[in-house]
Enzyme design. Structure first.
Site, PDB file in Angstrom:
ATOM      1  N   ASP A 193      50.625  25.582  40.316  1.00  0.00           N
ATOM      2  CA  ASP A 193      50.458  25.140  39.500  1.00  0.00           C
ATOM      3  C   ASP A 193      50.507  23.860  38.378  1.00  0.00           C
ATOM      4  OD1 ASP A 193      49.272  27.360  39.117  1.00  0.00           O
ATOM      5  OD2 ASP A 193      51.398  28.171  38.755  1.00  0.00           O
TER       6      ASP A 193
ATOM      7  N   ASP B 240      42.921  30.422  41.522  1.00  0.00           N
ATOM      8  CA  ASP B 240      43.369  29.890  40.330  1.00  0.00           C
ATOM      9  C   ASP B 240      43.712  28.614  40.331  1.00  0.00           C
ATOM     10  OD1 ASP B 240      44.437  32.508  40.601  1.00  0.00           O
ATOM     11  OD2 ASP B 240      45.484  32.193  38.548  1.00  0.00           O
TER      12      ASP B 240
ATOM     13  N   GLY C 278      42.402  39.564  51.983  1.00  0.00           N
ATOM     14  CA  GLY C 278      42.170  38.901  50.335  1.00  0.00           C
ATOM     15  C   GLY C 278      43.279  40.495  49.826  1.00  0.00           C
TER      16      GLY C 278
ATOM     17  N   THR D  63      44.851  41.599  45.863  1.00  0.00           N
ATOM     18  CA  THR D  63      45.083  40.945  44.682  1.00  0.00           C
ATOM     19  C   THR D  63      46.538  41.101  43.916  1.00  0.00           C
ATOM     20  OG1 THR D  63      44.520  41.074  42.488  1.00  0.00           O
ATOM     21  CG2 THR D  63      44.787  43.506  43.675  1.00  0.00           C
TER      22      THR D  63
ATOM     23  N   TRP E 198      38.013  31.726  36.357  1.00  0.00           N
ATOM     24  CA  TRP E 198      38.832  30.401  37.567  1.00  0.00           C
ATOM     25  C   TRP E 198      37.761  30.066  38.557  1.00  0.00           C
ATOM     26  CZ3 TRP E 198      42.204  28.956  34.528  1.00  0.00           C
ATOM     27  CH2 TRP E 198      43.914  29.541  33.854  1.00  0.00           C
TER      28      TRP E 198
END
Length: 393
Positions: free
Chosen positions: A112, A172, A230, A232, A248
């Protein structure tokens, strides 16, 4: 580059008939944001708001979270729209805090760095020419590329580097890699852009599903770099589409087009954006996961709506007039709903700007609260409509 499904927009006529926000509407909304910023400047002093409110008040923290850059970004936006030096002074003081953070590697072992250093130091350099801000942002870009994994060609999101349990990336990061494109622009060193492009290509190959929805996170094999699955961490389920993740994607695709001009991004953008728009409830502000539709007994995520507005505005610069009109109509429609239904004209120190957001539903953090990225992207979306704005991203 791959292709995905592109749904017809079910509310196309509604968006085409949406009246653009007037100067009066935008100016009034911006003034309300500024009132809250002024109160929060005194409330926070030289500190930062926590990622999300608790009981609709921001706890005050040091510069230790992935979200701290959004507060400084709001100060720069306030400076841009007012010219008031008090905002610049406060923002520049924060730059020194971010410089100390990256030099001492305080809570920067994650991806980030773009969220932290783009709306702070890149913004400062673009607005003031600050060499300190420029050098600090380049240090952040250098730290970010340390998380690049050759096997799989992606930037690892969180966790111990090379740990098989954390060998993954998340959607993100499409908002973090603009820091790398910028670093190549200002240094002339292609290594940053090359890693950004490789991460982008891996992301669109795996994290976007064929139906144009998105996984939040995607795991890769740490030995071979082959795709695994994949999943979450924030959405309702592995198979659903987390609203903020989809947003995003909308904004991330637009920003990557800004730097790469790859025309094949248009189809991906239309697919992801149309999927998002087709799953909005009546007031056009999404629930926290797009699996929920009208009258679900769930919380909205106003922050996802604001992020999508920024993405649609950015991409509309590059689309044909017909498509641009639809997406800009949607932008004004959603923004008007946020202005009237998700903000308040009653301001107290420590309050958020934008209400009814969700940080993490599974952990119970910041559910139906304000959050710093919601405040920032709402303000950015307003500024985008109010003036010709040069993105920090």
């Amino acid at each position: 580059m791959r292709t995905i499904a592109i749904e017809e927009i079910s509310k196309k006529q509604e968006f085409l008939e949406t009246m653009p926000l007037s100067k009066e509407e935008l100016n009034q909304a911006i003034q309300e944001v500024l009132k809250q910023i002024d109160l929060n400047m005194e409330y926070l002093k030289d500190k930062f708001p926590a990622p999300a409110t608790k009981g609709l008040k921001y706890p005050v923290i040091d510069c230790i979270e992935w979200t701290d850059g959004f507060w400084t970004g709001m100060l720069w936006l306030a400076y841009e729209v007012t010219g008031d030096e008090k905002y610049r002074t406060a923002a520049e003081a924060n730059i020194l805090t971010f410089k100390h953070r990256i030099e001492n590697r305080i809570e920067v072992d994650h991806h980030d760095l773009g969220f932290l250093y783009t709306p702070t130091c890149v913004a400062a350099y673009k607005l003031t020419g600050s060499e300190i801000a420029k050098e600090t942002a380049i240090m952040a870009a250098d730290k970010l590329i340390e998380r690049y994994q050759d096997k799989g060609e992606f930037i690892q999101a969180w966790g111990e580097f090379n740990n098989p349990d954390h060998y993954r990336f998340i959607i993100d990061c499409l908002l973090n890699i603009p820091l790398l494109y910028w670093a190549t622009e200002v240094t002339g060193d292609k290594k940053y852009e090359e890693i950004a492009r490789k991460h982008f290509e891996t992301s669109i190959k795996y994290v976007i599903r064929d139906d144009a929805s998105a996984f939040h996170t995607f795991y890769m094999n740490h030995e071979t770099g082959e795709p695994l699955r994949g999943a979450t961490r924030q959405g309702y389920s592995d198979d659903s589409s987390w609203a903020r993740g989809q947003a995003w994607g909308v904004y991330g695709l637009a920003l990557n087009y800004k730097y790469t001009h790859e025309k094949s991004i248009f189809g991906l953008y239309e697919g992801m954006t149309n999927y998002f728009l087709n799953r909005l409830p009546d007031d056009n502000v999404c629930y926290w996961d797009l699996i929920f539709l009208n009258e679900a007994k769930q919380s909205r995520d106003s922050s996802a709506a604001a992020i999508a507005c920024c993405g649609m505005d950015e991409m509309s610069k590059y689309l044909s007039d017909d498509n641009s009109k639809i997406y800009m109509g949607a932008t004004h429609n959603i923004l008007r709903s946020l202005i009237h239904n998700y903000t308040s004209k009653m301001h107290e120190a420590g309050d958020p700007v934008l209400f009814h957001g969700v940080y993490s539903w599974h952990s119970g953090k910041g559910v139906d609260e304000g959050n710093t990225w919601g405040d920032y992207f709402y303000f950015e979306a307003l500024v985008r409509q109010a003036k010709k704005w040069n993105p920090y991203w």
